[in-house]
Design an enzyme around this catalytic site. Structure first.
Site, mmCIF file in Angstrom:
data_model
loop_
_atom_site.group_PDB
_atom_site.id
_atom_site.type_symbol
_atom_site.label_atom_id
_atom_site.label_comp_id
_atom_site.label_asym_id
_atom_site.label_seq_id
_atom_site.Cartn_x
_atom_site.Cartn_y
_atom_site.Cartn_z
ATOM 1 N N LYS A 54 -0.851 3.909 1.658
ATOM 2 C CA LYS A 54 -2.020 4.034 2.530
ATOM 3 C C LYS A 54 -3.306 3.729 1.755
ATOM 4 O O LYS A 54 -4.217 3.083 2.268
ATOM 5 C CB LYS A 54 -2.081 5.440 3.126
ATOM 6 C CG LYS A 54 -1.062 5.704 4.235
ATOM 7 C CD LYS A 54 -1.267 7.086 4.829
ATOM 8 C CE LYS A 54 -0.399 7.316 6.056
ATOM 9 N NZ LYS A 54 1.027 7.281 5.776
ATOM 10 N N ARG A 71 7.504 -2.174 10.103
ATOM 11 C CA ARG A 71 8.826 -2.027 10.718
ATOM 12 C C ARG A 71 8.658 -1.967 12.227
ATOM 13 O O ARG A 71 7.535 -1.975 12.740
ATOM 14 C CB ARG A 71 9.481 -0.734 10.242
ATOM 15 C CG ARG A 71 8.590 0.490 10.447
ATOM 16 C CD ARG A 71 9.266 1.786 10.096
ATOM 17 N NE ARG A 71 8.344 2.892 9.980
ATOM 18 C CZ ARG A 71 7.799 3.564 10.994
ATOM 19 N NH1 ARG A 71 8.084 3.203 12.237
ATOM 20 N NH2 ARG A 71 6.982 4.566 10.788
#
Length: 674
Positions: free
Chosen positions: A116, A292
């Protein structure tokens, strides 16, 4: 196109991938742990191979085992699903080294977006707006504390390598920071093997809006519009919908183009999601990118008429994206509800057990890949069947319930109806909570933000109400008719004319007392047997005529007084589960013929709310503590649960140490009231 793929996952997503592969004529290989030997995903694939014990780190996270199975089975590619190895760059590289296609983005893109903090630094260079915060590498506690003080509270701590709400803590003030950071880091290292965190300003009443992006190997990159995932509990999504309510065409284009730019910046290929946190005024900030397929991808499929898994397979095989940006359009509205084995009234604690009964709404199969006209109104994606167990080893999701409507109003009505038709016996679920959420004023009016559940706590967690007379009457009728049916069968086989359970008496009517109870109250029901039915009453009420008008397969239609009632009754041992009027009433029957001994709960001992592991003991023997003080922290389902003092007192004995596994209900420590 591939002729055989291995699905490196389990549960609902493995079944979902297998369904598309089957439609495309592609054979599938499942992998499974010892705990999943009889799982649904094992049954729906063409082949299945055992890869290890129940613990994910010894099975589903063992990339070398999975690659070996793929090679041995002749699979040409591996679909990772989501979770487990889906965002593991090393696994993607190992697949390529073994001559296998990883059905996902390049390892370089995963690395760029997998952290992140690194992703935010990348977006900052690309001039994507970011929430104020610290996203750097320095991780010593004092430094992070200083950064949080400078940002200003409330501050959100997030695991840098995290996702799914794990490793996240909202810190309200400086005094809370130290404990919150320690807890966040413990959960981060347990879930992701990396305890790095970032700190950023916690926005008030933000919305969580994400953009579905897709890119191929030929340079094409598009966005398939947005999903609103604002309704969350413990930073995990509960309801998702597409399109986002109140989204203007200009804002949609701006967010879509920003998401595509982010994907292009890292050379992305395949399905991905760029997540934004948005203010009520329409401004938005980059939050993270999930490299994903997302759990909530079905709502995008429903409004766009696409099969995103098919797109993944085609892109991985080197084909171009099936559609260009201008060929995509939004059709209607879709909502997804995640049905979990959990107890919302106990802080959404996961529930472990067996699905002893599973009744689902009438669902029309959604034709993946798109069909002419409107999609099906109801779709269920699930990885479990009746008789399957929800274990402590994996996520406790039972199913994803997805509905489509021509507009949001119709989708809301279909969702409420479908939730009312869901029947589950054997463990706690969030179905009743979801129904209150969908029908509540805040969600129905699209007054959305990530604090919606907390903001509407009183209406979403109402005080428990006693079971209605109709539910008690249905339980009584189910019990009596079952007895009569059993007696009739016994009489027919024995030839004994006295083997009946009709309640006939020579001189006066038979009045029978039935004792039921639930978690909230005990109920005495009085049934007077008559030739044409019964009289029914509860304590303090006048008797009413009760009759059975229709019955079959556990479904009953009765008449109580002037009221016609319909419901299903599923018996599980001595508990009658009544499903009526969209509600579930588990009613335990106190059988007077049963002689089971009663046991007393040993007082003063705080017990484990579910199976798990002790990760911290915060008190010592002999220590005086105040009510609410944290005593023990457990980890279960990769989430932390704090066991607190129920009142002022003294810790008499510590029964488990850090690292110990404990069973559901096990006493963790002995505690004496002050």
């Amino acid at each position: 196109m591939f002729t055989k793929i291995l699905i490196a996952n389990r549960g609902e997503i493995a079944c979902r991938v297998a369904a598309t592969a089957r439609r495309m004529g592609i054979k599938t290989v499942a992998v499974y742990s010892e705990a999943d030997a009889d799982a649904k995903h094992v049954a729906v694939c063409d082949e299945a191979v055992l890869i290890g014990p129940a613990a994910a780190k010894e099975s589903y996270l063992c990339g070398d085992k999975i690659i070996a199975v793929a090679k041995a089975s002749g699979a040409q590619a591996i679909h990772p699903g989501y979770g487990f190895l889906s965002e593991n760059a090393e696994f993607a590289e190992a697949c390529a080294a073994a001559g296998l296609v990883f059905i996902g983005p390049p390892a370089s893109a995963m690395r760029a977006m997998g952290s992140k903090s690194a992703a935010k630094q990348l977006m900052e260079k690309a001039n994507v707006p970011l929430v104020p915060g610290y996203h750097g590498e320095r991780q010593d506690a004092e430094f992070l504390h200083t950064q949080a003080d400078q940002i200003g509270y409330p501050v959100l701590l997030k695991a840098s390598a995290g996702g799914g709400g794990k490793g996240m803590r909202v810190v309200e003030n400086s005094a809370q920071f130290k404990d919150a950071l320690a807890s966040c880091k413990r959960e981060a290292i347990s879930s992701f093997g990396d305890d790095k965190v970032l700190a950023e300003k916690y926005l008030q009443r933000p919305r969580h809006i994400e953009i579905q992006v897709f890119a191929d190997t030929l340079g094409n990159c598009i966005y398939l519009f947005e999903r609103d995932c604002s309704v969350q509990r413990r930073h995990q999504k509960v309801l998702e919908e597409a399109p986002a309510p109140g989204m203007t065409a200009e804002r949609r284009a701006a967010m879509g183009e920003a998401a595509v730019a982010a994907a292009r910046a890292v050379g992305y290929v395949g399905a991905g999601t760029v997540e934004f946190i948005a203010n009520q005024d329409g401004s938005f900030y980059f939050m993270e990118m999930n490299t994903r397929l997302q759990v909530e991808h079905p709502v995008t499929e429903m409004i766009t008429g696409t099969d995103l898994v098919e797109w993944q397979l085609r892109v991985a095989a080197g084909e171009a994206l099936p559609k260009k940006q201008h060929q995509l359009a939004i059709n209607g509205h879709a909502i997804e509800a995640r049905i979990y084995a959990e107890n919302p009234e106990k802080g959404f604690l996961p529930s472990i057990g067996t699905l002893r009964h599973l009744g689902t709404p009438d669902a029309v199969s959604f034709e993946l890949g798109g069909v002419a006209g409107a999609p099906a109104g109801v779709r269920i994606d699930s990885g479990v069947r009746a008789g399957d167990a929800i274990s402590p080893f994996y996520d406790p999701m039972i199913a994803k319930l997805i509905v489509w409507g021509a507009d949001r109003k119709q989708a809301l009505a279909r969702m409420a109806q479908a939730l009312a038709q869901y029947q589950i016996v054997g463990l706690n679920t969030n179905i009743a909570f979801l129904k209150r959420l969908v029908e509540g004023q805040a969600f129905a009016s699209a007054d959305l933000d990530t604090g919606l559940i907390e903001r509407n706590h009183d209406s979403l967690f109402p005080a428990a109400q006693p079971a209605p007379q109709g539910a008690l009457a249905l339980a009584a009728v189910a019990l009596i008719t079952a007895e009569q049916g059993a007696a009739a069968r016994a009489g027919a086989s024995s030839g004994d004319p006295w083997s009946q359970a009709s309640g006939w008496r020579m001189n006066q009517a038979y009045v029978r007392k039935l004792s039921f109870g639930d978690a909230h109250a005990a109920y005495d029901v009085f049934v007077t047997y008559r030739a044409d039915g019964w009289l029914f009453s509860t304590a303090g009420t006048q008797p009413q005529p009760l009759s059975l008008t229709a019955a079959g397969n556990g479904d009953y239609s009765i008449k109580l007084g002037a009221q016609a009632l319909h419901g299903a009754v599923r018996r599980d041992g001595e508990v009658f589960h009544v499903f009526a009027n969209g509600a579930h009433h588990p009613l335990a029957w106190n059988d007077p013929m049963a002689h089971a001994g009663e046991t007393e709960t040993e007082g003063g001992r705080l017990t484990a709310p579910m199976p798990g592991k002790v990760v911290a003991v915060l008190a010592a023997k002999g220590q005086e503590v105040k009510r609410g003080a944290a005593l023990v922290i457990m980890e279960a389902m990769k989430m932390e649960h704090t066991i607190a003092a129920p009142h002022d007192g003294v810790v008499d004995e510590i029964l488990y140490n850090v690292g110990d596994q404990v069973a559901d209900g096990a006493p963790l420590l002995a505690f004496k009231a002050a």
